[in-house]
Design a protein around this motif. Structure first.
Motif, PDB file in Angstrom:
ATOM      1  N   ASP A  95       0.724  -1.035  -0.112  1.00 32.11           N
ATOM      2  CA  ASP A  95      -0.117  -0.056  -0.001  1.00 32.11           C
ATOM      3  C   ASP A  95       0.912   1.156   0.034  1.00 32.11           C
ATOM      4  O   ASP A  95       0.679   1.846   0.821  1.00 32.11           O
ATOM      5  N   PRO A  96       1.684   1.527  -1.182  1.00 28.36           N
ATOM      6  CA  PRO A  96       2.497   2.453  -1.050  1.00 28.36           C
ATOM      7  C   PRO A  96       2.029   3.867  -0.851  1.00 28.36           C
ATOM      8  O   PRO A  96       1.069   4.309  -1.910  1.00 28.36           O
ATOM      9  N   ASN A  97       2.469   4.768  -0.073  1.00 25.31           N
ATOM     10  CA  ASN A  97       1.856   6.183  -0.102  1.00 25.31           C
ATOM     11  C   ASN A  97       3.118   7.097   0.407  1.00 25.31           C
ATOM     12  O   ASN A  97       3.256   7.099   1.718  1.00 25.31           O
ATOM     13  N   TRP A  98       3.428   7.892  -0.392  1.00 25.15           N
ATOM     14  CA  TRP A  98       4.379   9.064  -0.123  1.00 25.15           C
ATOM     15  C   TRP A  98       3.917  10.415  -0.179  1.00 25.15           C
ATOM     16  O   TRP A  98       4.519  11.345   0.022  1.00 25.15           O
ATOM     17  N   SER A  99       2.302  10.479  -0.114  1.00 27.21           N
ATOM     18  CA  SER A  99       1.929  11.875  -0.271  1.00 27.21           C
ATOM     19  C   SER A  99       1.980  12.559   1.013  1.00 27.21           C
ATOM     20  O   SER A  99       1.873  11.909   2.127  1.00 27.21           O
ATOM     21  N   THR A 100       1.711  13.798   0.985  1.00 29.50           N
ATOM     22  CA  THR A 100       1.843  14.512   2.178  1.00 29.50           C
ATOM     23  C   THR A 100       0.439  14.701   2.800  1.00 29.50           C
ATOM     24  O   THR A 100       0.045  14.798   4.183  1.00 29.50           O
ATOM     25  N   LYS A 101      -0.825  14.101   1.922  1.00 30.90           N
ATOM     26  CA  LYS A 101      -2.089  14.026   2.428  1.00 30.90           C
ATOM     27  C   LYS A 101      -2.859  13.284   1.759  1.00 30.90           C
ATOM     28  O   LYS A 101      -2.691  13.241   0.367  1.00 30.90           O
ATOM     29  N   ALA A 102      -3.629  12.444   2.237  1.00 29.04           N
ATOM     30  CA  ALA A 102      -4.621  11.657   1.638  1.00 29.04           C
ATOM     31  C   ALA A 102      -5.707  12.170   0.883  1.00 29.04           C
ATOM     32  O   ALA A 102      -6.263  13.303   1.557  1.00 29.04           O
ATOM     33  N   SER A 103      -5.798  11.969  -0.310  1.00 29.68           N
ATOM     34  CA  SER A 103      -6.932  12.806  -1.256  1.00 29.68           C
ATOM     35  C   SER A 103      -8.232  12.271  -0.658  1.00 29.68           C
ATOM     36  O   SER A 103      -8.576  11.270   0.209  1.00 29.68           O
ATOM     37  N   SER A 104      -9.113  13.262  -0.950  1.00 33.61           N
ATOM     38  CA  SER A 104     -10.616  13.080  -0.562  1.00 33.61           C
ATOM     39  C   SER A 104     -11.605  13.575  -1.607  1.00 33.61           C
ATOM     40  O   SER A 104     -11.306  14.503  -2.270  1.00 33.61           O
ATOM     41  N   PRO A 105     -12.902  12.985  -1.657  1.00 33.38           N
ATOM     42  CA  PRO A 105     -13.758  13.619  -2.572  1.00 33.38           C
ATOM     43  C   PRO A 105     -14.334  14.983  -2.180  1.00 33.38           C
ATOM     44  O   PRO A 105     -15.144  15.370  -2.754  1.00 33.38           O
ATOM     45  N   PHE A 106     -14.020  15.345  -1.012  1.00 29.14           N
ATOM     46  CA  PHE A 106     -14.427  16.314  -0.352  1.00 29.14           C
ATOM     47  C   PHE A 106     -13.462  17.614  -0.178  1.00 29.14           C
ATOM     48  O   PHE A 106     -12.240  17.240   0.187  1.00 29.14           O
ATOM     49  N   VAL A 107     -13.758  18.904  -0.424  1.00 25.22           N
ATOM     50  CA  VAL A 107     -12.782  19.942  -0.494  1.00 25.22           C
ATOM     51  C   VAL A 107     -12.246  20.075   0.837  1.00 25.22           C
ATOM     52  O   VAL A 107     -10.943  20.093   1.184  1.00 25.22           O
ATOM     53  N   PHE A 108     -12.919  19.663   1.860  1.00 27.48           N
ATOM     54  CA  PHE A 108     -12.414  19.786   3.460  1.00 27.48           C
ATOM     55  C   PHE A 108     -11.738  18.529   3.920  1.00 27.48           C
ATOM     56  O   PHE A 108     -11.345  18.515   5.077  1.00 27.48           O
ATOM     57  N   GLY A 109     -11.993  17.426   3.043  1.00 25.66           N
ATOM     58  CA  GLY A 109     -11.444  16.177   3.500  1.00 25.66           C
ATOM     59  C   GLY A 109     -10.008  16.032   3.370  1.00 25.66           C
ATOM     60  O   GLY A 109      -9.158  16.887   3.083  1.00 25.66           O
ATOM     61  N   GLY A 110      -9.624  14.861   3.552  1.00 27.29           N
ATOM     62  CA  GLY A 110      -8.230  14.246   3.461  1.00 27.29           C
ATOM     63  C   GLY A 110      -7.545  14.177   4.797  1.00 27.29           C
ATOM     64  O   GLY A 110      -7.717  15.398   5.682  1.00 27.29           O
ATOM     65  N   VAL A 111      -6.574  13.477   5.009  1.00 30.25           N
ATOM     66  CA  VAL A 111      -5.817  13.474   6.250  1.00 30.25           C
ATOM     67  C   VAL A 111      -4.306  13.666   6.086  1.00 30.25           C
ATOM     68  O   VAL A 111      -3.675  13.167   5.062  1.00 30.25           O
ATOM     69  N   LYS A 112      -3.812  14.602   6.552  1.00 28.24           N
ATOM     70  CA  LYS A 112      -2.412  15.134   6.706  1.00 28.24           C
ATOM     71  C   LYS A 112      -1.510  14.002   7.136  1.00 28.24           C
ATOM     72  O   LYS A 112      -1.705  13.661   8.463  1.00 28.24           O
ATOM     73  N   ARG A 113      -0.207  13.895   6.476  1.00 25.39           N
ATOM     74  CA  ARG A 113       0.767  12.961   7.142  1.00 25.39           C
ATOM     75  C   ARG A 113       1.271  13.560   8.129  1.00 25.39           C
ATOM     76  O   ARG A 113       1.813  14.960   8.287  1.00 25.39           O
ATOM     77  N   LEU A 114       1.637  12.925   9.386  1.00 24.07           N
ATOM     78  CA  LEU A 114       2.106  13.497  10.623  1.00 24.07           C
ATOM     79  C   LEU A 114       3.449  13.705  10.536  1.00 24.07           C
ATOM     80  O   LEU A 114       4.095  14.720  11.096  1.00 24.07           O
ATOM     81  N   VAL A 115       4.280  12.740   9.884  1.00 23.03           N
ATOM     82  CA  VAL A 115       5.689  13.073   9.763  1.00 23.03           C
ATOM     83  C   VAL A 115       6.068  12.295   8.393  1.00 23.03           C
ATOM     84  O   VAL A 115       5.465  11.407   7.824  1.00 23.03           O
ATOM     85  N   PRO A 116       7.057  13.264   8.052  1.00 25.24           N
ATOM     86  CA  PRO A 116       7.472  12.502   6.503  1.00 25.24           C
ATOM     87  C   PRO A 116       8.014  11.167   6.609  1.00 25.24           C
ATOM     88  O   PRO A 116       8.648  10.708   7.572  1.00 25.24           O
ATOM     89  N   PRO A 117       8.062  10.400   5.355  1.00 27.52           N
ATOM     90  CA  PRO A 117       8.534   9.229   5.004  1.00 27.52           C
ATOM     91  C   PRO A 117      10.060   9.192   5.355  1.00 27.52           C
ATOM     92  O   PRO A 117      10.821  10.159   5.107  1.00 27.52           O
ATOM     93  N   PRO A 118      10.678   8.295   6.291  1.00 27.52           N
ATOM     94  CA  PRO A 118      11.812   8.357   6.537  1.00 27.52           C
ATOM     95  C   PRO A 118      12.884   7.923   5.480  1.00 27.52           C
ATOM     96  O   PRO A 118      13.839   8.266   5.349  1.00 27.52           O
ATOM     97  N   VAL A 119      12.491   7.364   4.120  1.00 27.54           N
ATOM     98  CA  VAL A 119      13.050   7.478   2.847  1.00 27.54           C
ATOM     99  C   VAL A 119      12.352   7.920   1.731  1.00 27.54           C
ATOM    100  O   VAL A 119      11.022   7.848   1.719  1.00 27.54           O
ATOM    101  N   SER A 120      13.097   8.250   0.853  1.00 30.23           N
ATOM    102  CA  SER A 120      12.239   8.585  -0.396  1.00 30.23           C
ATOM    103  C   SER A 120      12.157   7.338  -1.246  1.00 30.23           C
ATOM    104  O   SER A 120      12.952   6.347  -1.090  1.00 30.23           O
ATOM    105  N   ILE A 121      11.183   7.568  -2.501  1.00 32.93           N
ATOM    106  CA  ILE A 121      11.073   6.345  -3.343  1.00 32.93           C
ATOM    107  C   ILE A 121      12.319   5.897  -4.203  1.00 32.93           C
ATOM    108  O   ILE A 121      12.590   4.777  -3.960  1.00 32.93           O
ATOM    109  N   LYS A 122      13.211   7.029  -4.285  1.00 29.29           N
ATOM    110  CA  LYS A 122      14.474   6.588  -5.125  1.00 29.29           C
ATOM    111  C   LYS A 122      15.379   5.980  -4.237  1.00 29.29           C
ATOM    112  O   LYS A 122      16.293   5.066  -4.639  1.00 29.29           O
TER     113      LYS A 122
END
Length: 240
Positions: A95-122
């Motif tokens: 379930d790979p997810n490196w985004s800073t916020k999960a998308s949502s169908p609502f403008v006010f929705g979505g959950v922000k990431r609390l802490v950045p991933p410890p590594v980049s995809i590269k």
């Protein structure tokens, strides 16, 4: 057994259901609005997660044990439901997810990431397979899939392949599976297993969905890993 195996398919052939009575009984209790209930300050558990994820992972630690026993498994938590599983023969990304916020169908929705991933995809080790448990924004993050590209196979539950393909992934690299079906990558059996969840477009009553969801079992030469994804608790008879 053959009849029970498809109990999660809607009779009309237009979607999937959670086939357990425990889901239908508990759904009304758990279907509550979360709008306005996001935490403003991190809890003690959040702080522990920040400290843990601040550490740079070392993906080479599992390699010596592979050569000696073929048994040990390297498990690296990237955040939320994203793990790097290093089994003898195959490295799996869940379930790979490196985004800073999960998308949502609502403008006010979505959950922000609390802490950045410890590594980049590269910085990831070579990935042999990506597994997805559900067509949900936190489990199937389109920007992350686009960046990962066609470097590996994508194993997904039924009717999720089209979403992955829309991210630029070749259909030849996408494997769609039903519950209890499996695919072998470098000698590791990857089994699509039941889970209690929803995926894709959910019906108004919250009892069915357009795409399938799952958990995953990885059966290596001498090691086994079960990744539950976001399965909810349920009552299950022996053998289910």
């Amino acid at each position: 057994m053959a009849t029970d195996a498809k109990a999660h398919h809607r009779p009309q052939g237009d979607g999937f259901v959670n086939p357990w009575d425990s889901y239908r009984k508990e759904h009304a209790k758990t279907s509550v609005s979360i709008i306005g209930k996001s935490r403003k300050e991190p809890s003690k558990v959040d702080i522990a997660a920040i400290q843990l994820l601040a550490q740079k992972p070392n993906f080479t630690l599992a390699e010596p044990s592979w050569r000696e026993t073929r048994r040990n498994v390297g498990v690296t938590w990237i955040g939320h439901a994203t793990f790097v599983l290093q089994l003898f023969g195959a490295t799996v990304l869940t379930d790979p997810n490196w985004s800073t916020k999960a998308s949502s169908p609502f403008v006010f929705g979505g959950v922000k990431r609390l802490v950045p991933p410890p590594v980049s995809i590269k910085e990831l080790p070579p990935i042999d397979a990506v597994v997805i448990t559900a067509d949900r924004s936190d489990k199937l993050d389109k920007p992350t899939i686009r960046e990962l590209g066609n470097r590996c196979k994508y194993l997904v539950p039924l009717r999720v392949g089209a979403v992955v393909e829309s991210c630029g992934i070749s259909r030849a690299n996408i494997v769609e599976l039903d519950w209890w079906e499996e695919y072998v990558v470098n000698g590791v059996r990857m089994v699509c297993c039941p889970a209690q969840h929803l995926s894709g477009t959910t019906s108004m009553d919250g009892k069915s969905a357009s795409a399938l969801w799952c958990s995953w079992a990885f059966l290596g030469v001498r090691s086994r890993v079960f990744y539950v994804g976001s399965s909810g608790y349920r009552i299950a008879r022996r053998g289910q």
